[in-house]
Design a protein around this motif. Structure first.
Motif, mmCIF file in Angstrom:
data_model
loop_
_atom_site.group_PDB
_atom_site.id
_atom_site.type_symbol
_atom_site.label_atom_id
_atom_site.label_comp_id
_atom_site.label_asym_id
_atom_site.label_seq_id
_atom_site.Cartn_x
_atom_site.Cartn_y
_atom_site.Cartn_z
ATOM 1 N N TYR A 1 44.921 21.603 18.669
ATOM 2 C CA TYR A 1 44.027 22.165 17.672
ATOM 3 C C TYR A 1 43.914 23.687 17.757
ATOM 4 O O TYR A 1 43.711 24.360 16.749
ATOM 5 N N THR A 2 44.022 24.228 18.978
ATOM 6 C CA THR A 2 43.757 25.647 19.186
ATOM 7 C C THR A 2 44.354 26.067 20.522
ATOM 8 O O THR A 2 45.120 25.321 21.136
ATOM 9 N N TYR A 3 43.998 27.275 20.972
ATOM 10 C CA TYR A 3 44.424 27.691 22.303
ATOM 11 C C TYR A 3 43.826 26.736 23.337
ATOM 12 O O TYR A 3 42.634 26.419 23.274
ATOM 13 N N PRO A 4 44.586 26.308 24.326
ATOM 14 C CA PRO A 4 44.035 25.383 25.321
ATOM 15 C C PRO A 4 42.959 25.991 26.208
ATOM 16 O O PRO A 4 42.231 25.254 26.885
ATOM 17 N N ASP A 5 42.835 27.332 26.173
ATOM 18 C CA ASP A 5 41.814 27.963 27.013
ATOM 19 C C ASP A 5 40.519 28.248 26.254
ATOM 20 O O ASP A 5 39.571 28.786 26.832
ATOM 21 N N LEU A 6 40.432 27.881 24.985
ATOM 22 C CA LEU A 6 39.179 28.025 24.253
ATOM 23 C C LEU A 6 38.298 26.803 24.528
ATOM 24 O O LEU A 6 38.798 25.703 24.752
ATOM 25 N N PRO A 7 36.979 26.985 24.513
ATOM 26 C CA PRO A 7 36.082 25.911 24.970
ATOM 27 C C PRO A 7 35.774 24.867 23.914
ATOM 28 O O PRO A 7 35.877 25.101 22.710
ATOM 29 N N VAL A 8 35.372 23.690 24.397
ATOM 30 C CA VAL A 8 34.761 22.653 23.569
ATOM 31 C C VAL A 8 33.479 22.216 24.279
ATOM 32 O O VAL A 8 33.315 22.444 25.474
ATOM 33 N N LYS A 9 32.587 21.599 23.545
ATOM 34 C CA LYS A 9 31.355 21.077 24.130
ATOM 35 C C LYS A 9 30.729 20.091 23.155
ATOM 36 O O LYS A 9 31.236 19.890 22.040
ATOM 37 N N TRP A 10 29.608 19.482 23.554
ATOM 38 C CA TRP A 10 28.957 18.496 22.696
ATOM 39 C C TRP A 10 28.425 19.147 21.425
ATOM 40 O O TRP A 10 28.749 18.722 20.322
ATOM 41 N N ASN A 11 27.592 20.169 21.568
ATOM 42 C CA ASN A 11 27.088 20.893 20.397
ATOM 43 C C ASN A 11 28.121 21.947 20.011
ATOM 44 O O ASN A 11 27.966 23.132 20.288
ATOM 45 N N PHE A 12 29.179 21.490 19.359
ATOM 46 C CA PHE A 12 30.327 22.357 19.119
ATOM 47 C C PHE A 12 29.982 23.551 18.232
ATOM 48 O O PHE A 12 30.599 24.609 18.332
ATOM 49 N N LYS A 13 28.980 23.419 17.383
ATOM 50 C CA LYS A 13 28.596 24.521 16.495
ATOM 51 C C LYS A 13 28.148 25.750 17.285
ATOM 52 O O LYS A 13 28.206 26.870 16.777
ATOM 53 N N ASP A 14 27.717 25.549 18.535
ATOM 54 C CA ASP A 14 27.300 26.679 19.378
ATOM 55 C C ASP A 14 28.456 27.623 19.681
ATOM 56 O O ASP A 14 28.227 28.770 20.101
ATOM 57 N N LEU A 15 29.682 27.156 19.494
ATOM 58 C CA LEU A 15 30.858 27.924 19.909
ATOM 59 C C LEU A 15 31.494 28.721 18.776
ATOM 60 O O LEU A 15 32.535 29.361 18.972
ATOM 61 N N LYS A 16 30.897 28.723 17.615
ATOM 62 C CA LYS A 16 31.527 29.378 16.462
ATOM 63 C C LYS A 16 31.816 30.844 16.720
ATOM 64 O O LYS A 16 32.886 31.359 16.352
ATOM 65 N N GLN A 17 30.895 31.554 17.354
ATOM 66 C CA GLN A 17 31.091 32.983 17.595
ATOM 67 C C GLN A 17 32.247 33.246 18.545
ATOM 68 O O GLN A 17 32.944 34.267 18.420
ATOM 69 N N ILE A 18 32.482 32.354 19.505
ATOM 70 C CA ILE A 18 33.611 32.522 20.417
ATOM 71 C C ILE A 18 34.925 32.401 19.657
ATOM 72 O O ILE A 18 35.842 33.219 19.818
ATOM 73 N N TYR A 19 35.025 31.405 18.778
ATOM 74 C CA TYR A 19 36.246 31.231 17.990
ATOM 75 C C TYR A 19 36.430 32.386 17.001
ATOM 76 O O TYR A 19 37.557 32.820 16.743
ATOM 77 N N LYS A 20 35.339 32.892 16.482
ATOM 78 C CA LYS A 20 35.418 34.040 15.575
ATOM 79 C C LYS A 20 35.924 35.273 16.308
ATOM 80 O O LYS A 20 36.732 36.040 15.781
ATOM 81 N N ARG A 21 35.480 35.455 17.563
ATOM 82 C CA ARG A 21 35.905 36.596 18.362
ATOM 83 C C ARG A 21 37.420 36.589 18.592
ATOM 84 O O ARG A 21 38.063 37.633 18.636
ATOM 85 N N PHE A 22 37.987 35.386 18.726
ATOM 86 C CA PHE A 22 39.426 35.271 18.948
ATOM 87 C C PHE A 22 40.201 35.039 17.655
ATOM 88 O O PHE A 22 41.385 34.717 17.687
ATOM 89 N N ASP A 23 39.530 35.230 16.529
ATOM 90 C CA ASP A 23 40.155 35.074 15.214
ATOM 91 C C ASP A 23 40.755 33.675 15.047
ATOM 92 O O ASP A 23 41.877 33.515 14.553
#
Length: 277
Positions: free
Chosen positions: A49-71
């Motif tokens: 789905y993405t870079y293997p070093d980007l995070p996942v978690k239960w409340n996945f919406k919390d991670l939107k800013q991290i994915y935005k930072r890495f474009d």
């Protein structure tokens, strides 16, 4: 050597409550060799789905800013839409890994007070101490030579309460409030002398612990609120055999409620009895 990766979450025992009233603290106990296998599985699934070093978690919406930072917002949206699929695959493939789940839970009897953050901090420390005793008993039961505690970095950026609690558990064999540990001082049974802290976004093992805690939250809410369908329930049931147990019992071992919580203790005993030998 064993490691315990732990995080906290909270849930509502009744539908309609405006604040969570039950706090959870726990995660996975795993050996380093098994942890490496787990990380490989999680990275393999993420890499589709993405870079293997980007995070996942239960409340996945919390991670939107991290994915935005890495474009990688396109990856983020794909993961969000497919969240049931990759979570289920992680849980199913984890069955090939040796690990145990250890969780403590406690009801907040000061539910209506306004200083919820302070209360949450106090209750988390009680749950942390309770978990440490369970881990000490686990260590004695299976014969662990070394044990490391790894926690997610606290929300308020202050690890002092957890460090203080660990000091008493490690050196005195009791909680800060004076509750004696049945396992004795942790320093005598192989525990490292200090707690380790890291960011969940930097640790695949903590990400897995976070998902386990989130799924257990959903499992409890579905059982307590009579919700028929729940992803948390489905995922928890996939790995229910990974919950630590002794003589077939999960209650009081893999899932523990302090004894001053009789109503919640009885409720969890009833819920977990369906999954016990």
């Amino acid at each position: 050597m064993y490691k315990w990766f732990a995080d906290d979450t909270e849930l509502r025992s009744e539908n309609g409550l405006h604040k969570p009233n039950i706090f959870l603290f726990g995660g996975i106990v795993i050996e380093p060799n098994e942890e490496r296998k787990l990380i490989k599985i999680i990275k393999d699934i993420k890499s589709r789905y993405t870079y293997p070093d980007l995070p996942v978690k239960w409340n996945f919406k919390d991670l939107k800013q991290i994915y935005k930072r890495f474009d990688r917002l396109e990856d983020y949206n794909k993961l969000l839409c497919k969240s049931h699929e990759w979570r289920k695959e992680i849980f199913q493939r984890s069955l090939g890994i040796k690990y145990k789940v250890v969780i403590s839970m406690l009801e907040n009897f000061q539910y209506d007070k306004n200083n919820l953050k302070e209360i949450k901090g106090d209750l988390n420390c009680i749950l942390f101490a309770n978990s440490l005793m369970r881990l000490g008993l686990f260590s004695q039961r299976v014969g662990v030579s070394e044990f490391q505690i790894i926690l997610d970095w606290p929300e308020n950026k202050d690890p002092t309460p957890f460090n203080n609690e660990y000091y008493y558990a490690f050196n005195r064999g009791r909680s800060k409030d004076g509750i004696e540990f049945l396992c004795g001082p942790l320093c005598k049974i192989g525990f490292q002398e200090s707690v380790m802290f890291t960011k969940m976004s930097h640790s695949n093992s903590l990400q897995f612990a976070d998902m386990i805690m989130g799924s257990f939250k959903g499992f409890c809410e579905s059982q307590m609120q009579n919700i028929e369908h729940s992803l948390g329930k489905d995922l928890t049931e996939i790995i229910i055999d990974r919950y630590d147990r002794h003589k077939g019992k999960i209650h009081g071992i893999g899932v523990n409620v302090p004894s001053n919580n009789p109503d919640l203790k009885d409720k969890m005993r009833e819920i977990l009895s369906k999954y016990e030998a």
